[in-house]
Motif scaffolding. Structure first.
Motif, short mmCIF file in Angstrom:
data_model
loop_
_atom_site.label_atom_id
_atom_site.label_comp_id
_atom_site.label_asym_id
_atom_site.label_seq_id
_atom_site.Cartn_x
_atom_site.Cartn_y
_atom_site.Cartn_z
N LYS A 173 0.79 -1.23 0.00
CA LYS A 173 0.00 0.00 0.00
C LYS A 173 0.83 1.29 0.00
N THR A 174 2.01 1.29 0.59
CA THR A 174 2.69 2.58 0.74
C THR A 174 3.57 2.88 -0.48
N LYS A 175 4.05 4.13 -0.48
CA LYS A 175 4.90 4.58 -1.57
C LYS A 175 6.23 3.83 -1.53
N LEU A 176 6.76 3.69 -0.29
CA LEU A 176 8.02 2.98 -0.13
C LEU A 176 7.90 1.55 -0.64
N GLY A 177 6.77 0.94 -0.30
CA GLY A 177 6.54 -0.43 -0.74
C GLY A 177 6.50 -0.53 -2.26
N ARG A 178 5.86 0.46 -2.85
CA ARG A 178 5.77 0.46 -4.31
C ARG A 178 7.16 0.59 -4.92
N ALA A 179 7.94 1.49 -4.33
CA ALA A 179 9.31 1.67 -4.81
C ALA A 179 10.11 0.38 -4.68
N MET A 180 9.90 -0.33 -3.56
CA MET A 180 10.61 -1.59 -3.36
C MET A 180 10.21 -2.61 -4.42
N ARG A 181 8.92 -2.68 -4.68
CA ARG A 181 8.47 -3.65 -5.68
C ARG A 181 9.03 -3.29 -7.04
N SER A 184 12.61 -4.22 -7.31
CA SER A 184 12.77 -5.66 -7.43
C SER A 184 12.42 -6.13 -8.86
N GLN A 185 11.43 -5.49 -9.47
CA GLN A 185 11.06 -5.86 -10.84
C GLN A 185 12.15 -5.50 -11.83
N ASN A 186 12.57 -4.26 -11.78
CA ASN A 186 13.60 -3.83 -12.73
C ASN A 186 14.28 -2.58 -12.19
N PRO A 187 15.45 -2.72 -11.62
CA PRO A 187 16.10 -1.59 -10.96
C PRO A 187 16.34 -0.41 -11.91
N GLU A 188 16.71 -0.71 -13.14
CA GLU A 188 17.04 0.39 -14.05
C GLU A 188 15.83 1.26 -14.36
N VAL A 189 14.73 0.59 -14.71
CA VAL A 189 13.52 1.34 -15.02
C VAL A 189 13.02 2.07 -13.78
N GLY A 191 14.79 3.23 -11.47
CA GLY A 191 15.66 4.41 -11.35
C GLY A 191 15.18 5.52 -12.27
N LEU A 192 14.80 5.15 -13.49
CA LEU A 192 14.34 6.15 -14.45
C LEU A 192 13.03 6.80 -14.00
N MET A 193 12.25 6.04 -13.24
CA MET A 193 10.95 6.56 -12.78
C MET A 193 11.11 7.43 -11.53
#
Lengths: 312, 426, 393
Positions: A173-181, A184-189, A191-193
């Motif tokens: 639910k949180t922003k931090l959690g979203r960033a973590m997910r 984990s999916q794709n660090p480079e993208v 980073g770009l986001m």
């Protein structure tokens, strides 16, 4: 029947602790694809620091209720393990992020050995006993049967459920959690986001270490002792649990932890009669690994893990 | 990388090794009268006296380093006393020197240490502390013909290897397991017994001997469970033991496990008493088990300290010299060292081949009681004493077995009153 | 592989070098023995054992890139095989079964047998784990190592096969051409003590294993292993039977471990499960990684360093500390040298990896990979890592 229920209770208590520690492994793995071998030692340090802090608190303010002293000790231990987790990542893993995969594994083993020896320098080799702050931890009878459960054991299960639910909600639910997910999916993208990958990775280690400290403190309270050697085996079991559930998957770590606790407990209790005395409880430590191997053979990515392509 | 370059490097390494060698041989020349107590490999000739080296090995580092240091102190005390008194062997004044080495409690390191002793041409070895180190080292001493007296290795296999050089001054696990089995059935009136061991050489050996003895006395073994020497959670095995309703739970293992085990027994509401060997007859057990320690039993090979003929005297000397308390085995290393020298005196030689036969048939009255070896090298009639935790302290309950007991028990009249009624067993 | 190319280039130079090295290796124990005492000859023996182990693990980890954390299990298998066949332990078990003849076999049978049995254990471990990715493989091999150790520790019931935690005693020394290595050998008026004889035997076998390693590295199989290590999918696409090649890596690596175990057992005369713990696996792995994965001289260097340094520390640290205590310079609670030793070990692992992730003496290929010579190569490498990241999950 009572014996069986008791074994289930034992397994749940053990499994809750495995689950808490497994979360630390699985979070790091989900983001970095790295086995943080040193996590078990973080748990150990958490346990030892809690004992020291509790002794400190009860010597400064004697007569406080046990739960308060325990909370105080734990709140002092958590920041220490957080700093420890943060530094481990900065010193031993971050410079090697682009190195071959074996390299950070060796530094992880190095960190693990170092932490164990540092703990021996600080606390010595013989076990430290957990101060008797809870008075007599008299067992309760469960469902009016001859099944015992103590306050500490109840605390372990309840606290583990709360923390695990909290973590899951945070990640979903949180922003931090979203960033973590995203990381984990794709660090480079990610980073770009606009996600600061380094911060997210540090946060993962810090969170995992905090959970580890809680697990360590509960472990020390439950067995009323801790020493510099405990981190290794419990870390290994928790890692097994994480792999069992599907490493990188939070719910999987919880499931794997509980499952492993139950398997060990019921297995140790019943393997003797089941095999007619051929095998006995001396094979208790084998169950974890045997089940792991079986699960991986038939479901190579664990119980809840998704199928992933082999990474070169 | 060519082979030629490999060999260049290899020869460089060799040259280095050769340099190291030179330095090493020069060292003793620089200070020939090395009065340092240990570490020097070459025999130093200290002013007309013959110098005789005695080796001592124990884990001086690691989690039982305190026991290792204690053993070393016992041997050192003996050596210092002998030197102060002045011993003449073969018409020559002899100065003894203690070479103490750390075997880390590890079998592989123990063989390296044993080799160091053989290199240093020691006259005899007192040690090692653990069974796991004593057994592999015994082979090296036997090959070199050097007598070895272990003060604390209790595994029966040590003297079963058939080496003429292997001796011990402590009762082995067979004696201890049997004494505990007898105690459980005769004194505690146990009919149903559950046994747990920690799958170490010590724990398993003791538990097996206990099982034999208890079965022999007609008790029923209702459960045999296992754990390991790193474990802290015994709930699963204790739960299945609870289902079997034993009168006594026997644990073969160490205090680090026995403490939490006693606690978890209480948590599960198991009323049976916990009984074990010297592994948890320690202060550590009481600390770890807390309230749950009360009323539990554990044994220690040998006489109770207050019944050892020379203990009070030894204790005073030990405290004066090292300013610390005796842990467990120091009196045994002291006796081992003393009786080794006694054999040298009898044979009038410090040559291990000459005095070995004297050692085998020696009859010596030491701090821990009379010592005499059987044909295997085990001490004859080893006594075992059982203790119980009362009021947070270990109290003597009974001394079991052993020919040595009655003779030694006689002078010790001032024993605790409650212990007296248990004395009938002897 | 370069060693053989350059040998062709300067044949005489290589031959001279080879002869010098041979003489040096033959004289080494004499120098060590006379200079530092027989203890160091024993250390040399152990160094040879660990070189064999490290070279075996190097095949699995260094060549094929399969992380094995349970390697010591194969060492244990070899050690127990030798011990069971060459000690009185099995005599009561075999009595009346008509199988007594299996006891005390010749060394020419035991060593190949140990290699074979350990190799089949390697295949046993390898086959269920073929599909697993690196880290899963690490944990499964670790588990396998523990399972073997736990079985050794407990197989004294219901049939007393391994004598459990008490271990096996009275293991006979190796007999070679009718001469027992446990007795001094008289040759041309020289007396060669047992430790020296063991050294020469171990040296010969180490040489053999080095030879096999070099030949494997240069062979078709060796190149297939490297291909799998670098990119398994691509290797498969190139027509390499990845399953068989991986299994072969496990089997070869394990068989070296089995041989080393055999020799260990006969040198020690006593083995127990505590010699085969996880820490031993980690130490052997550290030798491989510290020295330089996949590079034979590097791995040998790693093994020699990790055997000799702790022993040298024993010669330095312990006497120093004892002297200081005796002279009352330091007193009371001293720092446990074992802790210092392990602490240094742990820190060394971390810092060597940070500063030289390729190891102390890496192969050219690996060094080039981690320290690219030109920016162009660096960019390529980076791209391929990014590719890998993208393909992951």
């Amino acid at each position: 029947m009572e014996t069986f229920i008791q074994q289930i209770v034992n397994g749940l208590v053990m499994g809750s602790m495995y689950a808490l520690i497994a979360l630390g492994y699985t979070m790091v793995y989900g983001i970095l694809s790295l086995i943080n071998f040193a996590h078990g030692e973080v748990v150990m340090i958490g346990a030892m620091v809690t004992i020291t802090c509790i002794n400190l608190v009860s010597s400064i303010a004697p007569g406080l209720p046990g739960s308060l002293v325990f909370t105080a000790g734990l709140l002092m231990a958590i920041p220490i393990t957080m700093v420890l987790g943060f530094s481990i990542e900065r010193i031993a893993y971050r410079p090697l992020r682009k190195a071959p995969r074996l390299t950070p594994l060796i530094t992880a083993i190095g960190v693990s050995i170092t932490l164990q020896q540092v703990a021996m320098l600080i606390w010595g080799r013989s076990p430290r006993s957990f101060p008797a702050i809870f008075g007599e931890d008299a067992p309760h009878k469960l469902f009016n049967l001859d099944v015992s459960i103590t306050n500490i054991q109840i605390t372990i299960i309840v606290l583990a459920i709360l923390l695990m639910a909290g973590l899951l909600i945070m990640v979903e639910k949180t922003k931090l959690g979203r960033a973590m997910r995203a990381t984990s999916q794709n660090p480079e993208v990610a980073g770009l986001m606009g996600v600061n990958i380094n911060t997210i990775i540090s946060m993962t280690f810090v969170l995992g270490s905090a959970l580890g400290a809680v697990a360590g403190a509960l472990y020390a309270a439950n067995y009323s002792r801790a020493d510099a050697y405990i981190g290794f085996m419990i870390g290994l079991k928790a890692f097994t649990a994480a792999v069992l559930g599907g490493i990188g998957n939070l719910a999987g770590a919880v499931l794997g932890g509980i499952a492993l606790g139950l398997i060990e407990s019921v297995g140790a209790g019943y393997i003797g009669p089941l095999t007619n005395g051929f095998l006995g409880s001396h094979y208790q430590d084998i169950f974890a690994f045997a089940v792991l191997i079986l699960v991986l053979v038939f479901r190579p990515s664990g119980l809840l893990g998704e199928r992933v392509a082999e990474r070169a | 990388m060519t082979l030629a370059r490999y060999s260049l490097i290899a020869s460089a390494v060799l040259a280095l090794a050769a340099c190291g060698q030179q330095q090493n041989t020069e060292q003793p020349k620089q200070d020939p009268n090395a009065a340092k107590p240990a570490a020097d490999a070459k025999p130093a000739d200290a002013g007309g006296e013959a110098v005789v080296k005695i080796g001592h090995a124990a884990p001086l580092t690691g989690n039982i380093a305190h026991l290792g240091k204690d053993n070393e102190n016992g041997a050192r005390l003996a050596i210092d006393e002998l030197n102060a008194k002045g011993v003449e062997i073969g018409g020559k004044k002899v100065k003894f020197e203690l070479l103490s080495e750390d075997d880390q409690g590890d079998p592989k390191t123990a063989t390296t240490v044993a080799q160091r002793f053989v290199d240093a041409k020691v006259a005899g070895v007192v040690g090692h502390l653990n069974s796991g180190t004593t057994i592999p080292a015994a082979k090296i001493y036997s090959d070199a013909g050097i007598p070895q007296i272990s003060p604390s290795a209790t595994n029966p296999d040590y003297t079963k290897q058939g080496f003429k050089t292997a001796f011990r001054v402590i009762a082995n696990d067979i004696a201890q397991g049997k004494a505990l089995g007898d105690f459980a059935v005769d004194n505690l009136k146990a009919k149903k017994i559950a046994i747990i061991d920690d799958r170490t050489a010590y724990g398993q050996g003791l538990a097996d001997e206990f099982e034999k003895a208890a079965k022999g006395k007609g008790a029923e073994i209702v459960k045999r469970e296992f754990t390991n020497n790193q474990a802290t959670d015994f709930m699963a095995i204790l739960t299945s033991i609870k289902g079997a309703k034993p009168d006594v739970v026997f644990y073969g293992g160490m205090d680090a496990q026995a403490g939490p085990m006693a606690k978890q027994m209480k948590k599960l509401g198991i009323a049976a008493k916990l009984l074990g060997g010297d592994g948890f007859q320690s202060g550590e057990f009481i600390k770890l088990a807390g309230d749950a320690a009360e009323g539990q039993f554990a044994s220690q090979p040998g006489l109770a300290k207050d019944k050892m003929p020379g203990y009070a005297d030894f204790n005073t000397k030990y405290k004066a010299k090292f300013n610390t308390d005796i842990q467990i085995y120091a009196p045994y290393t002291y006796d081992a060292t003393m009786l080794m020298v006694e054999a040298m005196k009898k044979a009038n030689s410090t040559d291990s081949k000459v005095y070995l036969p004297e050692l085998a048939k020696i009859e010596y009255s030491g701090v821990t009681g009379p010592v005499k070896f059987d044909e295997k090298g085990d001490v004859v009639g080893g006594t075992v004493t059982v203790y119980q935790v009362k009021g947070g302290k270990w109290e003597v309950m009974a001394s079991v077995g052993g020919a040595a007991a009655p003779a030694a028990a006689a002078p010790a009249e001032a024993k605790p009153a409650e212990a007296k009624k248990e004395e009938k067993k002897q | 592989m370069s060693s053989f190319d350059s040998m062709k280039q300067s044949r005489t130079g290589a031959l001279v070098g080879f002869a010098l090295m041979a003489v040096a290796l033959v004289l080494l124990p004499v120098l060590f023995g006379k200079g530092l005492g027989n203890t160091w000859v024993r250390n040399l023996d152990f160094a040879m054992l660990y070189i064999m182990l490290a070279l075996g693990l190097n095949i699995v980890v260094g060549y094929a890139g399969l992380l094995d954390l349970g390697y010591i299990a194969f060492y244990a298998v070899g050690a127990y095989l030798y011990a069971l066949l060459n000690s009185p332990h099995l005599v009561p078990l075999l009595q009346g079964t008509g199988l007594e003849w299996i006891l005390g076999p010749s060394i020419w049978i035991v060593i190949p047998l140990a290699a074979l049995v350990a190799g089949s254990f390697g295949v046993m471990l390898g086959s269920p784990t073929l599909k697993l990715r690196g880290d899963y493989l690490a944990i499964v091999t670790l588990g396998f190592g523990e399972i073997i150790r736990i079985f050794m520790n407990n197989l004294n019931h219901p049939v007393n096969l391994t004598n459990g935690p008490r271990g096996i005693t009275l293991i006979e020394p190796i007999t070679l051409f009718g001469h027992s290595l446990g007795k001094p050998l008289h040759l041309f008026g020289l007396e060669i003590p047992p430790l020296y004889q063991y050294y020469y035997l171990f040296l010969a076998l180490t040489m053999f294993i080095v030879f096999v390693s070099i030949r494997l590295q240069d062979s078709r199989i060796g190149r297939a292993w490297v291909a799998i290590r670098e990119d398994e999918i691509a290797a498969n696409a190139m027509g390499i039977n990845t399953r068989n090649v991986k299994l072969l890596a496990f089997a070869m690596g394990a068989s070296f471990g089995g041989v080393a175990g055999c020799l260990f057992s006969s040198l020690q005369g006593f083995i127990s499960p505590e010699s085969f713990g996880l820490m031993e696996s980690i130490i052997v792995l550290s030798m491989v990684v510290l020295g330089g994965m996949g590079h034979i001289p590097g791995v040998i260097l790693g093994a020699v360093i990790l055997v000799f340094v702790p022993e040298a520390l024993r010669d330095v640290i312990n006497p120093l500390q004892n002297a200081l205590i005796d002279r009352k310079i330091i007193s009371g609670k001293i720092i446990d040298p074992e802790v210092v030793r392990m602490l240094m070990f742990g820190l060394a692992l971390i810092f060597v990896m940070l500063l030289r992730p390729e190891g102390l003496w890496p192969s050219k290929r690996r060094r080039a990979e981690l320290h690219p010579k030109t920016d162009d190569i660096a960019r390529q490498e980076k791209d391929s890592v990014a590719d890998a990241e993208r393909n992951h999950d």
